[in-house]
Scaffold this motif. Structure first.
Motif, short mmCIF file in Angstrom:
data_model
loop_
_atom_site.label_atom_id
_atom_site.label_comp_id
_atom_site.label_asym_id
_atom_site.label_seq_id
_atom_site.Cartn_x
_atom_site.Cartn_y
_atom_site.Cartn_z
N ARG B 688 -10.65 -9.23 -29.56
CA ARG B 688 -11.10 -8.76 -31.08
C ARG B 688 -9.56 -9.11 -32.12
N ASP B 689 -8.41 -8.80 -31.72
CA ASP B 689 -6.91 -9.37 -32.28
C ASP B 689 -6.94 -10.64 -32.35
N SER B 692 -8.52 -12.07 -34.52
CA SER B 692 -8.41 -12.38 -35.98
C SER B 692 -7.72 -13.34 -36.40
N VAL B 695 -8.41 -16.69 -36.45
CA VAL B 695 -9.29 -17.07 -38.10
C VAL B 695 -8.65 -16.65 -40.03
N LEU B 780 -15.25 -16.89 -32.90
CA LEU B 780 -15.15 -16.12 -33.20
C LEU B 780 -15.85 -15.38 -33.76
N VAL B 781 -17.01 -15.92 -34.51
CA VAL B 781 -17.85 -14.91 -35.42
C VAL B 781 -18.37 -13.73 -34.61
N LEU B 784 -15.39 -11.22 -33.89
CA LEU B 784 -15.37 -10.63 -35.17
C LEU B 784 -16.94 -8.83 -35.77
N LYS B 785 -17.21 -9.87 -35.65
CA LYS B 785 -19.20 -9.00 -36.09
C LYS B 785 -19.40 -7.48 -34.85
N ARG B 787 -17.93 -3.94 -32.96
CA ARG B 787 -17.11 -3.35 -33.48
C ARG B 787 -16.32 -2.93 -31.83
#
Lengths: 241, 788
Positions: B688-689, B692, B695, B780-781, B784-785, B787
């Motif tokens: 996730r990091d 991010s 992004v 990416l999408v 990020l969505k 959690r």
């Protein structure tokens, strides 16, 4: 194709934009031909039920995803023709993102999270300035684990605006927050738009948020159902939660 | 009927099938090695036992100059003796067509009719010789194969000074000649020593020992003690020129086989446990991640009313499933691999048959150890499950707390950008996990560098033995001790540069209960060609009194310089000498003892005698020299250094020696597995990091830095630790592999560590590239969505 060239004064222009996931009978049409003009400096709220295509549009014009067909321009930059490297460059130089779950680096303090961006941006403001803008000047040496949800979201906004972006994308920015913190975050977005002149695009389920926008776009089934312009905008404080 | 949780278990297993399969494979390789190695050991020992038993291999060998048949009755009367048999045996030289050197051979008698009562042979081709035909022989199969000899071929031999022609009518294997070594040499070599079996009458006539035997073979009663029998046999044979009876364990072939089996046992006790530990470590990490990712589901299930135990059991079952699957797979593969390897070993050790027997205990051990190792890893994680309350579990996890790593901030800030700070803080926050990866990689690297330094240790053994300690080109052995004048004859040969005489005699060295059947090399005062050397490789001058022992021999006898050893000389007038140990010499091959030639001859009362010589020869004229040596009737054998070296190399590269390559390869695989897993797990934790970062405008290269920076630091920390572990392990393993036949020197070997370090770095780079590919592909999408 001169006629396709977007008009000046528009941040985003799309023509016949589609996005299809999967193939054959299982294919999902997330976008079914979207035509759109977003002028500079507006707050735009995209409304619609889950799966209506609003996030997909945001991801494509934010440079995170690619369209299946059609075109999308940022000013006169054709996003649909960019390589991965050029898309990265586009995000780095022009775009700020704010997400529902903040996406801060847990290993960096608030200030460092912002510096993560200012170190690589072309024309950034200082991290301190960005954090002051979101009202977090006091707590900038705290790690995310030491901040509340609302504070984390404000760091995320500071991080997004510190590069002086032309456009700020917010996907459900208040989705994980209570009403007080949520309003505070919307205030910050309002301020950023007013002070920096950045176009702010907000995707949300919360219909009431639309009251603070210049322009509201309603999505359904992968297409735009209607676009309204608010003649009078409400302050975030007045928004019903 | 499966419960809902069990359905979830099956689906979860399916979902993580890649990782689960990888871990199960590590477990399987551990169990495979365990089952295979213990199966092989079992089979080798069982086959050896059966082979010895079926072909009635003697327990005691008692050579003598010549004893009449009646003596056998006295031997049979010795308490503990089950059977005694006499045979005739003697040296022969074979003149092989196309060979510039004669080949030494041992001729052994067999009864004209029927099988011998002891030391029978296994006829692989052809037939036994016909009674009355003196020219027919049966040849050792290994030698025949090494020289491409076939049934019906002729052999030209010199025995007792006379030329004889033989026809090969059969080929055979025998339990006493699984390994063959020419007298005075240490290394077995099929090609350079032959065994021929022939009619007893014919051999007795050729050797001039009619009506007598010159070697007694004795089988012991079950449970009989060896030492008193040896003493009694020596007493009985003494008047007949007994040369000292010895037990099977001192028989050359059996000693080699025993050493081989011991070498295999060392490997089998080192490698499988390492795999088990690695598997436990990987399981721990994977299950820990799984539980972390499923904290919401765990909370939910607990909220429904499942107890801690039921939830813990659910995850425990997953661990068990992976471990048991791996263990069973390992058992099956182990049997298959063991059977295949045992076949290879059957050929290598020239067993006529193979009894493949898997040790059932190895299955039980394999499965139990895998389950225990896996459980140990999982138990740590399950503590976490107990601690999760439903309420906590159902809230999204708070960001990991890095505030305690902030202490270094001020110093760090000056010269580190944000991505570097992320790398450093992650390491500081979780030093235990980093340490795990560091230790894992270091152990893998240590294991492979230890193996590599062993391999180069072997090379050093060869270089020192055949380049520094022994600087001769050729060694010559005389048929019997000769006057020293015969050395002058050698010196006159064209092409011979230097000659150094040697007097070698067979002895049993004793110190109290310790004894060793070996030889004493009588050398000149300042030997130049074949030397005893100090650890600095300086020549040790031969003292006028006392004996110089090789370190390996001193260790066996448990003596040091200044102690006195007893020498029972096995030749000539067979004196017993008490001599002081004056020096300890460094040797890597064999366990020799050295004395001054004059002192030795004086003790034997045979002044001025030599039994052979070392020669340095002009390389261009070697064929010429060999041709002359071949024609000299006094020469019993000629050995070329290069041949001995090649034979040693072969010995080290095959059999148990081969395991060392396998172990080095396996260690490399483990290292890569850990490096790659460390990278993958780190990627999973930071996905996730990393998304991010992508992004907000970081390129894939800049993003990869955050991920791979950690891997780089882990690897950099692991390298020096790996060197330390490798250094320590190389001593352990070298001690395990060293025998009285050869010793492996251990010292710091930069090349071995360099190679191992390079392998680790390459593994890290390959892992990095593989994981970077995943960064490029990351959605990416989607990332990020979610959690987390």
């Amino acid at each position: 194709m001169a006629e396709d060239r977007p008009d000046a004064g528009l941040t985003f222009t799309t023509r016949g934009l589609t996005k299809v996931y999967g193939e054959g009978p299982a294919a999902v049409h997330a976008l079914r031909g979207v035509d759109l003009n977003i002028p500079d400096g507006e707050i735009v709220v995209l409304l619609g039920p889950s799966g209506s295509g609003k996030s997909t549009l945001l991801n494509i014009i934010g440079g995170l995803d690619r369209a299946s067909s059609g075109r999308a321009w940022f000013r006169d930059l054709n996003l649909t023709e960019l390589s991965d490297r050029e898309l990265t460059r586009y995000r780095r130089d022009h775009v700020g993102f704010v997400f529902q779950f903040y996406n801060l680096m847990p290993s960096l303090t608030a200030r460092e999270n912002v510096e993560l961006v200012t170190e690589i941006a072309a024309d950034p403001m200082s991290a301190e300035e960005a954090l002051a803008l979101v009202g977090l000047g006091e707590r900038m040496d705290h790690f995310p684990a030491q901040l509340s949800g609302g504070e984390q979201q404000r760091v995320a906004i500071a991080r997004a605006v510190a590069k002086n972006p032309n456009v700020l994308f917010c996907d459900e920015p208040t989705g994980a927050l209570d009403s007080t913190t949520g309003r505070a975050v919307l205030h910050v977005l309002n301020d950023v738009n007013a002070k920096l002149g950045a176009t702010v695009m907000i995707v949300t389920h919360a219909a009431a948020t639309a009251a603070m926008a210049h322009r509201v776009i309603h999505f359904a089934d992968g297409a735009i159902r209607s676009v309204e312009r608010n003649s009078t905008r409400q302050s975030p404080d007045e928004i019903e939660w | 009927m499966l419960s809902a949780l069990d359905h979830k278990l099956l689906r979860d297993l399916w979902r993580i099938k890649g990782q689960a399969a990888a871990i199960a494979l590590v477990v399987a390789v551990g169990v495979l090695l365990l089952v295979m190695m213990s199966g092989m050991l079992n089979s080798l020992e069982e086959t050896r036992r059966t082979y010895y038993e079926r072909y009635r291999l003697a327990d005691v060998f008692a050579p003598a100059v010549g004893a009449p048949e009646q003596v056998l009755e006295r031997l049979r009367a010795v308490p503990g003796v089950a059977a005694a048999e006499g045979r005739v045996t003697g040296a022969a030289l074979l003149d092989m067509a196309g060979q510039d050197l004669p080949v030494r051979a041992r001729a052994i008698s067999l009864p004209a009719l029927g099988a011998p009562r002891l030391n029978a042979i296994y006829l692989t081709d052809g037939r036994m010789f016909t009674p009355g035909r003196t020219g027919e022989v049966v040849l050792l199969k290994g030698f025949a194969e090494a020289h491409g000899l076939r049934l019906g071929d002729h052999l030209r031999a010199t025995m007792n000074g006379a030329r004889r022609d033989f026809t090969i009518v059969g080929m055979a294997q025998a339990p006493e000649f699984l390994f063959t070594t020419a007298p005075g040499e240490i290394v077995p070599d099929d090609a350079r020593f032959a065994v021929i079996w022939m009619n007893r009458e014919a051999l007795s006539a050729a050797l001039d020992v009619q009506g007598a035997f010159n070697e007694a073979l004795i089988a012991l009663d079950r449970g009989a003690r060896l030492a008193p029998v040896l003493a009694a046999v020596d007493r009985i044979l003494d008047p007949h020129g007994g040369l000292g009876a010895y037990g099977l364990k001192d028989q050359i072939s059996d000693r080699f086989l025993t050493e081989e089996i011991r070498g295999l046992r060392v490997s089998s006790s080192v490698v499988p446990p390492i795999f088990m530990a690695v598997a436990a470590f990987l399981l721990y990490i994977v299950i820990a991640r799984l539980v972390q990712a499923e904290r919401e589901q765990i909370g939910l299930v607990k909220a429904f009313g499942y107890s801690d135990w039921e939830v813990a059991l659910h995850y425990f079952k997953m661990v068990l499933a992976i471990a048991v699957f791996g263990a069973l797979l390992g058992c099956a593969l182990g049997i298959w691999a063991g059977r295949a390897m045992a076949g290879v070993y059957q050929d290598f050790y020239k067993f006529p048959f193979l009894i493949f027997r898997v040790d059932p205990a190895s299955f039980v051990t394999g499965v139990l150890v895998s389950v225990l190792a896996a459980s140990a890893g999982a138990l740590w994680v399950l503590r976490g499950v107990f601690r999760l309350t439903p309420a906590v579990a159902m809230r999204p996890p708070a960001p990991a707390d890095f505030s305690r790593t902030g202490a270094l901030n001020e110093r760090l800030k000056g010269w580190l950008d944000q991505p570097s700070r992320m790398v450093i803080r992650r390491i500081l926050r979780n030093p235990g996990r980093i340490a795990g990866a560091v230790v894992g990689i270091a152990v893998g690297m240590g294991l492979s560098s230890a193996q590599l330094s062993l391999l180069s240790g072997f090379d050093r053994t060869l270089d020192l033995t055949f380049g520094v300690i022994d600087r001769s080109d050729v060694s010559v052995t005389f048929v019997q001790p000769m006057p020293s004048g015969s050395v002058h004859a050698l010196r006159q040969l064209p092409g011979v540069i230097e000659v150094e005489p040697v007097r070698t005699i067979g002895v049993t060295l004793r110190n109290g209960a310790q004894n060793y059947r070996g030889a004493i090399n009588g050398l000149v005062t300042q030997p130049r060609l074949n030397r005893a050397v100090t650890s600095q490789m300086d020549t040790i001058a031969m003292p006028r009194e006392g004996v110089v022992l090789a370190r390996a021999l001193a260790d066996i006898l448990q003596v040091k310089a200044g102690d006195v050893v007893q020498l029972d000389v096995l030749e000539g007038r067979r004196p017993t000498l008490e001599v002081p140990v004056t020096r300890i010499a460094e040797t890597l091959l064999g366990a020799p003892a050295f004395m001054h030639m004059d002192t030795l001859n004086r003790a034997l009362r045979e002044p001025g005698r030599v039994s052979g010589a070392y020669l340095r020869v002009d390389g261009a004229r070697i064929p010429e020299v060999f041709a002359v040596l071949k024609s000299m009737p006094t020469v019993a054998g000629v050995a070329r250094r290069e041949d001995a070296r090649a034979a040693m190399q072969t010995l080290m590269d095959t059999g148990a020696g081969m395991m060392r390559y396998v172990m080095a390869a396996i260690a490399g695989i483990i290292t890569f597995g850990i490096v790659y897993n460390a990278a993958r797990i780190s990627f999973g934790e930071q996905a996730r990091d990393l998304a991010s970062l992508r992004v907000i405008g970081f390129s894939t290269g800049e993003t990869a830095f955050v991920l791979l920076g950690e891997l780089a630091i882990v690897v950099l920390l692991a390298l020096p630790l790996g060197v330390g572990i490798g250094h320590y392990l190389s001593f352990l393993i070298a001690a395990g592999f060293s025998t009285d036949i050869y010793q492996i020197p251990t010292r710091f070997r930069p090349d071995a560590f360099g190679t191992a370090a390079l392998a680790v770095i390459v593994a890290a780079i390959v892992s990095g590239l593989l994981v970077k590919r995943d960064i490029n592909r990351v959605d990416l999408v989607a990332t990020l969505k979610t959690r987390e």
